[in-house]
Write a protein that holds these residues in place. Structure first.
Motif, PDB file in Angstrom:
ATOM      1  N   LEU B 209       0.843  -1.201   0.000  1.00  0.00           N
ATOM      2  CA  LEU B 209       0.000   0.000   0.000  1.00  0.00           C
ATOM      3  C   LEU B 209       0.875   1.247   0.000  1.00  0.00           C
ATOM      4  O   LEU B 209       1.821   1.363   0.792  1.00  0.00           O
ATOM      5  N   THR B 210       0.538   2.172  -0.896  1.00  0.00           N
ATOM      6  CA  THR B 210       1.330   3.379  -1.080  1.00  0.00           C
ATOM      7  C   THR B 210       0.405   4.583  -0.982  1.00  0.00           C
ATOM      8  O   THR B 210      -0.680   4.590  -1.586  1.00  0.00           O
ATOM      9  N   LEU B 211       0.814   5.581  -0.220  1.00  0.00           N
ATOM     10  CA  LEU B 211       0.008   6.790  -0.088  1.00  0.00           C
ATOM     11  C   LEU B 211       0.049   7.545  -1.418  1.00  0.00           C
ATOM     12  O   LEU B 211       1.117   7.994  -1.856  1.00  0.00           O
ATOM     13  N   THR B 219      -1.138  15.918   5.953  1.00  0.00           N
ATOM     14  CA  THR B 219       0.238  15.980   5.451  1.00  0.00           C
ATOM     15  C   THR B 219       0.835  14.575   5.384  1.00  0.00           C
ATOM     16  O   THR B 219       0.357  13.647   6.051  1.00  0.00           O
ATOM     17  N   VAL B 220       1.896  14.443   4.607  1.00  0.00           N
ATOM     18  CA  VAL B 220       2.618  13.172   4.521  1.00  0.00           C
ATOM     19  C   VAL B 220       3.160  12.780   5.893  1.00  0.00           C
ATOM     20  O   VAL B 220       3.093  11.606   6.286  1.00  0.00           O
ATOM     21  N   ALA B 235       5.645   9.595  -5.416  1.00  0.00           N
ATOM     22  CA  ALA B 235       6.569  10.708  -5.659  1.00  0.00           C
ATOM     23  C   ALA B 235       5.847  12.045  -5.483  1.00  0.00           C
ATOM     24  O   ALA B 235       6.351  12.955  -4.816  1.00  0.00           O
ATOM     25  N   GLU B 236       4.677  12.156  -6.065  1.00  0.00           N
ATOM     26  CA  GLU B 236       3.910  13.395  -5.906  1.00  0.00           C
ATOM     27  C   GLU B 236       2.471  13.046  -5.571  1.00  0.00           C
ATOM     28  O   GLU B 236       1.626  12.933  -6.457  1.00  0.00           O
TER      29      GLU B 236
END
Lengths: 267, 265
Positions: B209-211, B219-220, B235-236
């Protein structure tokens, strides 16, 4: 062949200490009134079978009727925990509760196998989960035709099935409609059966989606108006959602639960 | 129904954003297996906004339910009254879910790991003597296995987003990209995990799983702090459009009248 008898007599004759009892009704038509009679007659050591234990099994467990629970989802639907169920599992109060745990698909198929006179059912289920590590009643099976590996679960064969329905005729044929759940399968899987009904009528005129459980497939029928409350009987009552919400606080505390049962069920 | 002009759109809760994001993930015309709670709210929100032809299947056997108010349980009478068909519980699992007739399965989780595996059974201790006994599996293991895709909706915090599950109730991607195929699961697995902070999607190569998206204000760093494993981040990461006045009006009306026929009419 079904006989129509008072509820206390039906429970006394059909349900004994140590029996395996399946009380079904999927949110709709839950046989609360019959469950309360079982509590009043102080049955002990029961193995309780049910897909969704709901508040009725919370009450039976909290009142010390159960030794073992076979189930697939033990919560208060739309509300949260069943606190008496949790207290029994987490703290052994009022007695330890042995669990056998399945998925809904597994339980439904176990009833189908029981009703069909088969020793087990086959499904695509449980794969990759930890459920099979906790019971010997979930096993892989290879299809003899394709070689595909599927899952087998044994038939459920309760001593007694208890369900609630809209109505019966004077011969004891039972008609139910709305969300029909797994009641037909539970009744046909069981050795004996008890159906509580809202009313007895002269003739079971057709209703959309209704099924009939013939009198010759049932043991006993008892008339019990509002016997599904706080669940509901389609066409007769609506689900008492306020009660389900209130049960959370009533059942959280052992003393408050016990007092509530004494006042509302035992007397 | 609340007038749009009176809806406060300047503020909304993280749960409202999560529910709106979940509703938007449901395409019009899809067949959706709906559990109670937030999934049911999101599915009914979608049906009243961008997806009027969404087909709602509840595990009580109500196919094509069109409730005019939110049910409290998966078996409220309004579901049977408004369904295209009411079938038995064995039928809903065997004829409708198992063969792959359902496009989207909606699941919640008490614990979730980086491969989208889900625990709703026990927390802490061991199975026989757990610290917390949860409701258990219900329909989830077979929903996770058989739906074409799964959407998980769950609040993001370190208690829930854990490095290792205490119990695997429903399978996501197991321990990596090949597990579902190896185990013979025919559904696609989790397509998206929607939280109160943003959206996670499985990496196309690793299935981790990737945000990929953040909700407004999140926020990250917040997402990393709320995750019990080193969180992979795109990446973005994109950003979610805030809830519209229309979405908030419908959502708040649904929540205010949940389980209550009189209040809804």
């Amino acid at each position: 062949m079904a006989v129509i008898v008072p509820l206390h007599q039906a429970v006394a004759e059909l349900i004994h200490d140590g029996d395996t009892v399946a009380m079904e009704g999927f949110t709709h038509l839950i046989p609360f009134g019959a469950g309360h009679e079982i509590i009043r007659q102080r049955r002990r050591g029961l193995t309780l079978v049910r897909m969704t234990p709901d508040v009725i099994y919370d009450q039976l467990i909290g009142m010390g009727c159960a030794r073992r629970l076979v189930f697939s989802w033990g919560g208060n639907p739309g509300v949260g925990s069943l606190h008496r169920f949790r207290d029994a599992v987490e703290n052994g109060w009022p007695a330890p509760l042995e669990l056998e745990e399945h998925s809904h698909a597994g339980m439904a198929n176990r009833y189908v196998a029981g009703a069909s006179g088969l020793p087990f059912a086959v499904l695509r289920g449980y794969t990759g989960t930890d459920l099979a590590t906790q019971t010997g009643n979930i096993k892989p099976i290879t299809c003899p035709f394709t070689g595909e590996v599927l899952t087998a679960v044994p038939a459920l064969r309760p001593d007694v099935a208890v369900v609630h329905a809209q109505r019966a005729d004077r011969a004891g044929n039972v008609q139910l409609w709305g969300i029909i759940g797994v009641q037909k399968e539970a009744v046909l899987a069981a050795e004996r059966s008890l159906v509580t009904v809202e009313e007895v009528v002269d003739e079971l005129d057709p209703r959309p989606g209704a099924i009939v459980l013939p009198a010759w497939a049932l043991s006993m029928v008892s008339v019990l108006p509002d016997g599904s409350h706080p669940s509901y009987t389609h066409g007769y009552s609506v689900r008492d959602n306020d009660f389900y919400l209130a049960w959370d606080a009533i059942s959280r505390d052992r003393q408050r639960f016990t007092d509530w049962m004494e006042e509302h069920v035992m007397r | 129904m609340t007038e749009l002009s009176t809806v406060d759109t300047a503020t909304w809760t993280a749960d409202e954003m999560m529910t709106v994001a979940a509703a938007r993930a449901l395409g019009d015309g899809a067949v959706c297996f709906v559990g109670i709670g937030l999934p049911s709210t999101a599915a009914n929100l979608a049906r009243r906004t961008h997806a009027p032809n969404l087909v709602l299947v509840y595990e009580s056997g109500t196919l094509g339910a069109k409730p005019d108010f939110l049910p409290l349980s998966i078996g409220d009478g309004v579901l049977a009254e408004t369904a295209d068909s009411v079938v038995s519980v064995p039928e809903v699992f065997n004829y409708w879910l198992q063969p792959g007739r359902v496009d989207i399965g909606f699941l919640a989780a008490a614990q979730l790991d980086r491969y989208g595996n889900i625990n709703t059974t026990v927390i802490g201790g061991d199975y026989a003597n757990p610290r917390v006994r949860l409701p258990g599996a219900g329909g989830a293991p077979e929903i996770a296995a058989s739906c074409r895709e799964v959407i998980v909706v769950v609040r993001q915090n370190p208690r829930t987003f854990v490095d290792r599950l205490d119990f695997v109730t429903s399978l996501g991607y197991g321990s990596g990209p090949d597990d579902r195929r190896r185990l013979g699961l025919r559904g696609g697995g989790p397509r998206v995990v929607i939280t109160d902070l943003g959206v996670l999607e499985p990496d196309p190569a690793t299935c981790e799983l990737t945000l990929t998206r953040l909700h407004p204000g999140a926020t990250v760093e917040q997402a990393r702090a709320a995750t019990g494993w080193p969180l992979a981040v795109a990446a973005e990461p994109g950003s979610t459009q805030p809830p519209t006045a229309g979405e908030l009006a419908v959502l708040r009306h649904l929540e205010a009248t949940k389980g209550n026929r009189e209040a809804a009419s």
